[in-house]
Design a protein around this motif. Sequence first.
Motif: not given
Length: 136
Positions: A32-52
């Motif tokens: 797993x990977x994420x975009x995280x701000x550890x100091x503020x306890x916030x993260x963004x994780x991509x789950x999926x993209x749509x098709x067509x």
Amino acid sequence: MTFVNEYVPEEDIKKYGLEEINQCYGKANVRPDWTIDRENDIYLRWIMSGEDEFRNQHDFTFYWKGTLIFVRLRISNGKVLGSRGWANWRLVIMNLPEELQEKKPEIITDLKAALTVYKDFGVYSTLVEHTASFEF
């Protein structure tokens, strides 16, 4: 507040229950990977993209200070040209709990900051220069 793109350390996979979250969304348990701000306890994780016709639609989990929020975004305009790119993000859905409604402006600000660092694909991005704009 500083967001960074990184692979999730093993101890954080357990701390944040990422394997269980992956199961809920049918996401494979790959590194797993994420975009995280550890100091503020916030993260963004991509789950999926749509098709067509939904290929510009992207689902994320946005963990904000103890609360997991489902977010669906659409890139209404964007392009990658070599090592440069841009994206215009439009908010489609944000499942914000009632108790956080009064914090919505702060949450939106943090989401925009995370998306700006995320660029086009988080830890996998090869872009040197990226501009993010928002329609929310």
